[in-house]
Write a protein that holds these residues in place. Sequence first.
Motif, short mmCIF file in Angstrom:
data_model
loop_
_atom_site.label_atom_id
_atom_site.label_comp_id
_atom_site.label_asym_id
_atom_site.label_seq_id
_atom_site.Cartn_x
_atom_site.Cartn_y
_atom_site.Cartn_z
N UNK A 53 69.68 -100.26 -13.31
CA UNK A 53 69.81 -99.04 -14.13
C UNK A 53 70.77 -99.27 -15.29
N UNK A 54 71.88 -99.93 -15.03
CA UNK A 54 72.85 -100.21 -16.10
C UNK A 54 72.24 -101.12 -17.17
N UNK A 55 71.46 -102.12 -16.76
CA UNK A 55 70.82 -103.03 -17.72
C UNK A 55 69.79 -102.26 -18.56
N UNK A 56 69.03 -101.36 -17.93
CA UNK A 56 68.04 -100.58 -18.68
C UNK A 56 68.72 -99.64 -19.67
N UNK A 57 69.81 -99.02 -19.29
CA UNK A 57 70.53 -98.14 -20.21
C UNK A 57 71.12 -98.94 -21.37
N UNK A 58 71.67 -100.12 -21.08
CA UNK A 58 72.23 -100.97 -22.13
C UNK A 58 71.13 -101.45 -23.08
N UNK A 59 69.96 -101.80 -22.54
CA UNK A 59 68.85 -102.24 -23.39
C UNK A 59 68.35 -101.10 -24.27
N UNK A 60 68.30 -99.89 -23.72
CA UNK A 60 67.87 -98.74 -24.51
C UNK A 60 68.87 -98.45 -25.62
N UNK A 61 70.16 -98.54 -25.32
CA UNK A 61 71.20 -98.31 -26.34
C UNK A 61 71.11 -99.38 -27.42
N UNK A 62 70.90 -100.62 -27.03
CA UNK A 62 70.79 -101.72 -27.99
C UNK A 62 69.57 -101.51 -28.89
N UNK A 63 68.45 -101.09 -28.30
CA UNK A 63 67.24 -100.87 -29.08
C UNK A 63 67.45 -99.69 -30.04
N UNK A 64 68.15 -98.65 -29.60
CA UNK A 64 68.42 -97.51 -30.44
C UNK A 64 69.25 -97.90 -31.66
N UNK A 65 70.32 -98.67 -31.43
CA UNK A 65 71.18 -99.05 -32.53
C UNK A 65 70.52 -100.11 -33.43
N UNK A 66 69.66 -100.95 -32.86
CA UNK A 66 68.95 -101.94 -33.68
C UNK A 66 67.92 -101.23 -34.58
#
Length: 69
Positions: A53-66
């Motif tokens: 879950x933490x990895x998915x949230x981090x990936x979503x945040x990274x994709x949002x900022x990218x």
Amino acid sequence: MPDPDPATTPGLEPGGGVAPGDTPPSEAGTSGLSAPEPRLPSRRTNLVVPIVIAVLVAAAALAFFAARL
């Protein structure tokens, strides 16, 4: 007999009370389980699920900022 009739149970006073020193009639009971208990998740599952879950949230945040760049 699981639930004795209070009117015919010896030792009971009128109104259903128990005389001092008498033991009240026993209640119906069951021993054991009626159904098997569910298996709990393993210790490994309890560690892996929050990490995923933490990895998915981090990936979503990274994709949002990218996407904002």
